[in-house]
Scaffold this active site. Structure first.
Site, PDB file in Angstrom:
ATOM      1  N   SER A 120       0.823  -1.197   0.000  1.00  0.00           N
ATOM      2  CA  SER A 120       0.000   0.000   0.000  1.00  0.00           C
ATOM      3  C   SER A 120       0.869   1.265   0.000  1.00  0.00           C
ATOM      4  O   SER A 120       1.659   1.479  -0.917  1.00  0.00           O
ATOM      5  CB  SER A 120      -0.968  -0.041   1.193  1.00  0.00           C
ATOM      6  OG  SER A 120      -1.970   0.949   1.075  1.00  0.00           O
ATOM      7  N   ASP A 174      -9.901  -3.938  -4.977  1.00  0.00           N
ATOM      8  CA  ASP A 174      -9.310  -3.119  -3.922  1.00  0.00           C
ATOM      9  C   ASP A 174     -10.100  -1.808  -3.763  1.00  0.00           C
ATOM     10  O   ASP A 174     -10.135  -0.988  -4.675  1.00  0.00           O
ATOM     11  CB  ASP A 174      -7.849  -2.800  -4.279  1.00  0.00           C
ATOM     12  CG  ASP A 174      -7.065  -2.203  -3.119  1.00  0.00           C
ATOM     13  OD1 ASP A 174      -7.679  -1.523  -2.281  1.00  0.00           O
ATOM     14  OD2 ASP A 174      -5.839  -2.425  -3.055  1.00  0.00           O
ATOM     15  N   HIS A 205      -8.116  -5.148  -0.565  1.00  0.00           N
ATOM     16  CA  HIS A 205      -6.835  -4.552  -0.178  1.00  0.00           C
ATOM     17  C   HIS A 205      -6.164  -5.495   0.808  1.00  0.00           C
ATOM     18  O   HIS A 205      -6.249  -5.318   2.023  1.00  0.00           O
ATOM     19  CB  HIS A 205      -7.089  -3.183   0.447  1.00  0.00           C
ATOM     20  CG  HIS A 205      -5.877  -2.314   0.551  1.00  0.00           C
ATOM     21  ND1 HIS A 205      -5.156  -1.891  -0.556  1.00  0.00           N
ATOM     22  CD2 HIS A 205      -5.247  -1.764   1.622  1.00  0.00           C
ATOM     23  CE1 HIS A 205      -4.157  -1.124  -0.166  1.00  0.00           C
ATOM     24  NE2 HIS A 205      -4.181  -1.041   1.146  1.00  0.00           N
TER      25      HIS A 205
END
Length: 234
Positions: A120, A174, A205
């Site tokens: 991320s 996501d 995610h």
């Protein structure tokens, strides 16, 4: 926040004595270095001793989360991550991560034996730092991330890592870092002639089992290529 506050502490795990390689793995927004420690045991890596470094991002207010203080590599001001980017925060964390790379160099691990990895926001940092680093790295691993500061990359990217292999993985569903953003980063990297190994999974995610298998395979190939390069340069 001054750079003096960004002397990053990190969790240091070695798979054997006298490591020959380092994987420097950055966590996502609001997590810390502990987040990916359990992954080390799942990667089925070769006997070659590897050091895994999991640094903790600094604590700072994050605009998109109501200004609450949490661990973050840089501030995020908009749901569209590439709007109003925190350039100062990105460059500040870049300097802190480069300091960790240089510390590994001092411990006997050349940059060519260092892999930058992240999830991320940490994945964005891995790309941001890796493409700009003036010494050849072994690889860059980008999990559920994207390329920040796209308008600066052409001028700031260093030729040393033009051929460095990049692993990008993302979830099709996501809701945090949209796969559309990751795909646009992929296209830009390929337009600039980077070698990107792209993987997309039916997940949100997160990290899935197949992704860990693919990461393991990619890391094994990176280690093998580094070993071959070492022999050729002797």
């Amino acid at each position: 926040m001054s750079d003096s506050l960004l002397q990053l502490s990190a969790i240091d795990i070695a798979t054997g004595s006298n490591p020959l390689y380092t994987v420097l793995w950055m966590h996502g927004l609001g997590a810390d270095g502990n987040d990916f420690v359990p992954v080390v045991q799942t990667l089925d890596l070769p006997a070659t001793p590897i050091r895994f470094l999991f640094p903790h991002a600094p604590l700072q207010p994050v605009t998109i989360n109501g200004g609450h203080t949490m661990r973050a590599w840089y501030d995020i001001q908009h749901t569209d991550f590439i709007k109003q980017e925190d350039k100062a925060g990105l460059y500040r964390s870049q300097r802190a991560i480069v300091a960790l790379i240089e510390h590994e160099n001092q411990r006997g691990i050349p940059s060519s034996h260092i892999i930058l990895a992240g999830f991320s926001q940490g994945a964005a940092m891995a790309l941001h730092v890796g493409l700009r680093h003036p010494d050849k790295l072994a690889g860059i691993m980008v999990l559920s991330g994207y390329l920040p500061l796209v308008h600066e990359i052409r001028q700031e990217a260093h030729v040393a890592n033009q051929l460095t292999p990049i692993f990008m993985a993302h979830g099709s569903y996501d809701p945090v870092v949209p796969v559309k953003l990751a795909r646009s980063s992929l296209q830009l990297l390929r337009d600039y002639h980077y070698s990107v190994d792209w993987h997309e999974y039916p997940m949100a995610h997160a990290v899935c089992d197949q992704e860990l298998i693919d990461i393991s395979r990619w890391l094994k190939n990176i280690l093998k290529e580094a070993l071959i390069s070492d022999h050729q340069n002797r």
